[in-house]
Design a protein around this motif. Structure first.
Motif, mmCIF file in Angstrom:
data_model
loop_
_atom_site.group_PDB
_atom_site.id
_atom_site.type_symbol
_atom_site.label_atom_id
_atom_site.label_comp_id
_atom_site.label_asym_id
_atom_site.label_seq_id
_atom_site.Cartn_x
_atom_site.Cartn_y
_atom_site.Cartn_z
ATOM 1 N N LEU A 100 0.836 -1.191 0.000
ATOM 2 C CA LEU A 100 0.000 0.000 0.000
ATOM 3 C C LEU A 100 0.879 1.251 0.000
ATOM 4 C CD1 LEU A 100 -2.950 1.085 0.244
ATOM 5 C CD2 LEU A 100 -2.564 1.154 2.725
ATOM 6 N N GLY A 101 0.613 2.154 -0.941
ATOM 7 C CA GLY A 101 1.375 3.385 -1.024
ATOM 8 C C GLY A 101 0.960 4.393 0.028
ATOM 9 N N CYS A 102 1.901 5.257 0.384
ATOM 10 C CA CYS A 102 1.631 6.246 1.423
ATOM 11 C C CYS A 102 0.582 7.273 0.967
ATOM 12 C CB CYS A 102 2.934 6.956 1.792
ATOM 13 S SG CYS A 102 3.017 7.508 3.506
ATOM 14 N N ALA A 103 0.524 7.528 -0.342
ATOM 15 C CA ALA A 103 -0.424 8.506 -0.871
ATOM 16 C C ALA A 103 -1.820 7.919 -1.055
ATOM 17 C CB ALA A 103 0.085 9.061 -2.203
ATOM 18 N N ASN A 104 -1.948 6.616 -0.912
ATOM 19 C CA ASN A 104 -3.250 5.966 -1.064
ATOM 20 C C ASN A 104 -4.147 6.344 0.117
ATOM 21 O OD1 ASN A 104 -5.413 3.974 -1.080
ATOM 22 N ND2 ASN A 104 -4.142 2.767 -2.469
ATOM 23 N N PRO A 118 -11.114 -7.041 -5.751
ATOM 24 C CA PRO A 118 -9.738 -6.574 -5.911
ATOM 25 C C PRO A 118 -9.453 -5.356 -5.040
ATOM 26 C CG PRO A 118 -11.072 -5.839 -7.754
ATOM 27 C CD PRO A 118 -11.968 -6.697 -6.904
ATOM 28 N N GLY A 119 -8.196 -5.125 -4.764
ATOM 29 C CA GLY A 119 -7.794 -3.929 -4.030
ATOM 30 C C GLY A 119 -8.238 -3.910 -2.592
ATOM 31 N N PHE A 120 -8.420 -5.064 -1.978
ATOM 32 C CA PHE A 120 -8.867 -5.136 -0.579
ATOM 33 C C PHE A 120 -7.679 -4.831 0.328
ATOM 34 C CE2 PHE A 120 -10.109 -6.936 3.430
ATOM 35 C CZ PHE A 120 -11.494 -6.835 3.469
ATOM 36 N N LEU A 121 -7.879 -3.913 1.273
ATOM 37 C CA LEU A 121 -6.837 -3.562 2.233
ATOM 38 C C LEU A 121 -6.716 -4.653 3.289
ATOM 39 C CD1 LEU A 121 -4.837 -1.636 3.655
ATOM 40 C CD2 LEU A 121 -6.826 -0.562 4.762
ATOM 41 N N PRO A 180 3.260 3.681 6.208
ATOM 42 C CA PRO A 180 4.063 3.311 7.383
ATOM 43 C C PRO A 180 3.594 2.003 8.015
ATOM 44 C CG PRO A 180 3.477 5.628 7.472
ATOM 45 C CD PRO A 180 2.686 5.042 6.344
ATOM 46 N N PRO A 181 4.503 1.296 8.678
ATOM 47 C CA PRO A 181 4.119 0.056 9.367
ATOM 48 C C PRO A 181 3.030 0.320 10.410
ATOM 49 C CG PRO A 181 6.500 0.270 9.270
ATOM 50 C CD PRO A 181 5.940 1.579 8.817
ATOM 51 N N TYR A 182 2.212 -0.694 10.648
ATOM 52 C CA TYR A 182 1.157 -0.588 11.660
ATOM 53 C C TYR A 182 1.540 -1.407 12.894
ATOM 54 C CZ TYR A 182 -0.276 -5.181 9.840
ATOM 55 O OH TYR A 182 -0.297 -6.503 9.442
ATOM 56 N N LEU A 183 1.047 -0.998 14.026
ATOM 57 C CA LEU A 183 1.123 -1.765 15.268
ATOM 58 C C LEU A 183 -0.256 -1.718 15.903
ATOM 59 C CD1 LEU A 183 2.582 -3.294 17.532
ATOM 60 C CD2 LEU A 183 3.151 -1.063 18.536
ATOM 61 N N GLY A 216 3.044 -4.991 11.182
ATOM 62 C CA GLY A 216 3.506 -5.331 9.837
ATOM 63 C C GLY A 216 3.264 -4.198 8.872
ATOM 64 N N LEU A 217 3.119 -4.558 7.597
ATOM 65 C CA LEU A 217 2.897 -3.599 6.531
ATOM 66 C C LEU A 217 1.591 -3.890 5.825
ATOM 67 C CD1 LEU A 217 6.476 -3.410 4.977
ATOM 68 C CD2 LEU A 217 5.352 -1.670 6.372
ATOM 69 N N ALA A 218 0.974 -2.849 5.286
ATOM 70 C CA ALA A 218 -0.330 -2.984 4.641
ATOM 71 C C ALA A 218 -0.175 -3.367 3.174
ATOM 72 C CB ALA A 218 -1.121 -1.688 4.759
ATOM 73 N N LEU A 219 -1.032 -4.270 2.731
ATOM 74 C CA LEU A 219 -1.117 -4.679 1.330
ATOM 75 C C LEU A 219 -2.493 -4.344 0.782
ATOM 76 C CD1 LEU A 219 0.243 -8.366 1.439
ATOM 77 C CD2 LEU A 219 1.562 -6.292 0.969
ATOM 78 N N VAL A 220 -2.603 -4.314 -0.542
ATOM 79 C CA VAL A 220 -3.893 -4.450 -1.214
ATOM 80 C C VAL A 220 -3.802 -5.714 -2.056
ATOM 81 C CG1 VAL A 220 -4.677 -2.064 -1.201
ATOM 82 C CG2 VAL A 220 -3.120 -2.810 -2.986
ATOM 83 N N ASP A 221 -4.820 -6.546 -1.951
ATOM 84 C CA ASP A 221 -4.835 -7.798 -2.701
ATOM 85 C C ASP A 221 -6.280 -8.192 -2.963
ATOM 86 O OD1 ASP A 221 -3.953 -10.053 -4.017
ATOM 87 O OD2 ASP A 221 -2.716 -10.788 -2.367
ATOM 88 N N THR A 222 -6.473 -9.274 -3.683
ATOM 89 C CA THR A 222 -7.807 -9.733 -4.037
ATOM 90 C C THR A 222 -8.350 -10.661 -2.960
ATOM 91 O OG1 THR A 222 -7.393 -9.562 -6.406
ATOM 92 C CG2 THR A 222 -9.161 -11.022 -5.723
#
Length: 459
Positions: A141-145, A205-208, A177-180, A190-196
């Motif tokens: 996941l991008g910071c600008a998203n 698609p694009g599920f956080l 940024p990483p989440y806690l 960890g870190l955030a992704l977007v995936d299906t």
């Protein structure tokens, strides 16, 4: 910790397009009790349920932003919650998740480097993490998203220096940024992704989703069903979701019941004979964003037998600081009552139960009270217990939902309070847990802001 995240970033350094599919209106998944140790001694299990419920209550009542620091107690073995299976990625990878209406983030154990402290329990299958490298649809996941703000709040732009003018736009490659995240019974980061997100007949698609690389006391991911923007219901645009919780006595059998999620046009009140009460507007308190994710309901009174308990109004309705009120939380096992309310309930039972002697030693071992010795009795007779809500809705609990057999000759009330320290000053005063919801059909009507329920044998 820094080197750990650097290696994690190396593993996840890829960006690929997403896939799409056609919409549908109803999704049904099996919902089963999540138990990490089916061989655990019953007394130990209930003792853990007490401490887990109290830890959860402490976290909820002192909710802060996820970046806040706190001391989180670690408890062994069981969560006392319910799990579902969800599939993410292309091709899909299926993982178990705790279904939690008291939080609003979806995350899974992630990468071969995943580390979990206090997660190796007897009777627990090995943790199988999600592998981002094996999914062609996974992206960091991008910071600008805007979805980055769903996790970190409106101030995240101050942490995204590379995305601020004159670098904003397509040239910004900085990741969110990483989440806690802190839970009552553990934590994860960890870190955030977007995936299906892949359902049998629908792909989203694009599920956080969170890619957690370390956790404490979290042997499975969590699917947040709360009211925040990052929750599973919010991301799916659900109008309703409902479930029926099988009894805890099946916690080692694999027995399950359906979790139903409805999207599309409002289908109206398809389920009849439901008692319904409004979902309240949540308190908006600076520095306590988590309060906005809870399902607040207007509890009006509690009755034990024929006795109506005189509960002060300050405990039944949240004030401007978010103190007081009642919430429904599938992630809490035993219902939590603030000390003054618990004393009213306990005294009502002690006044009316004269047949059985009190089992004080068991109370000190388990943390449950009151407990009664029922040896020599073939049947158990206890006063009825009811929760009464705004709109006339009544939740009449079956005996098994508020008293449980502990050992061979005793029963204990399965409601808890914070009796091991000072009174918890903040947050909800009453947290309705899943033990009290066994064999109830529960419907969250998100569009019409109503909670519906009825007694039903769940199967």
């Amino acid at each position: 910790m820094a080197s750990f995240f650097l290696s994690f970033l190396y593993v996840l350094s890829f960006f690929f397009p997403l896939i799409t599919s056609s919409p549908t209106t109803t999704i049904t998944l099996p919902l089963s009790f999540f138990n990490t140790n089916p061989n655990q001694d019953p007394t130990q299990k209930f003792t853990h349920f007490v401490f887990q419920s109290l830890a959860r209550a402490k976290h909820i009542k002192n909710s802060q932003k996820s970046s806040a620091s706190s001391t989180t107690p670690l408890y062994p073995k069981s969560y006392g919650g319910y799990s579902i299976s969800l599939s993410f990625g292309t091709p899909p990878q299926t993982l178990p998740f705790i279904m939690d209406t008291g939080s609003s983030f979806v995350w899974f154990p992630c990468t071969k480097r995943y580390q979990c402290r206090e997660c190796s329990f007897k009777g627990t299958a090995a943790i199988t993490p999600f592998m981002p490298k094996s999914s062609s649809s996974a992206k960091l996941l991008g910071c600008a998203n805007p979805k980055c703000g769903w996790i970190h709040g409106g101030g995240v732009e101050n942490r995204c220096q590379d995305c601020r003018p004159p670098f904003a736009g397509k040239t910004c490659n900085q990741i969110c940024p990483p989440y806690l995240i802190l839970y009552g019974s553990g934590s994860t980061g960890g870190l955030a992704l977007v995936d299906t997100l892949d359902f049998p007949q629908k792909k989203i698609p694009g599920f956080l989703v969170g890619c957690s690389v370390f956790s404490a006391q979290q042997p499975a991911g969590i699917a947040g069903f709360g009211r925040g923007r990052a929750s599973l219901p919010a991301q799916l645009g659900l109008n309703k979701f409902s479930y029926c919780l099988v009894s805890h006595r099946f916690d080692d059998s694999g027995k399950s019941s359906p979790l139903v999620m409805e999207t599309g046009e409002d289908s109206g009140d398809k389920i009849g004979n439901l008692s319904r009460t409004p979902l309240l507007k949540n308190p908006q308190v600076a520095g306590r964003d988590a309060l906005s994710v809870y399902y607040y309901v207007s509890l009006r009174k509690i009755t034990v037998g024929a006795q109506k308990l005189k509960i002060p109004y300050k405990y039944l309705s949240p004030d401007s600081q978010g103190n007081g009120g009642a919430i429904v939380d599938s992630g809490t096992t035993f219902t939590f009552l603030t000390h003054d309310v618990f004393q009213l309930v306990q005294n009502a039972f002690l006044t009316q139960v004269k047949t059985y002697p009190r089992a004080g030693k068991l109370e000190s071992i388990t943390g449950l009270r009151p407990c009664f010795n029922i040896s020599g009795h073939r049947t158990i007779d206890m006063p009825d217990m009811k929760f009464h809500f705004k709109g006339g809705a009544e939740m009449a609990l079956p005996l098994a939902n508020y008293f449980t057999i502990v050992g061979t000759d005793s029963v204990c009330l399965t409601l808890v309070t914070d009796s091991f320290g000072p009174e918890l000053p903040a947050g909800p005063a009453i947290i309705l847990g899943n033990f009290q919801m066994q064999n109830f059909y529960v419907e969250y009507d998100l569009k019409n802001e109503k909670l519906g329920f009825r007694r039903q044998l769940c199967k």
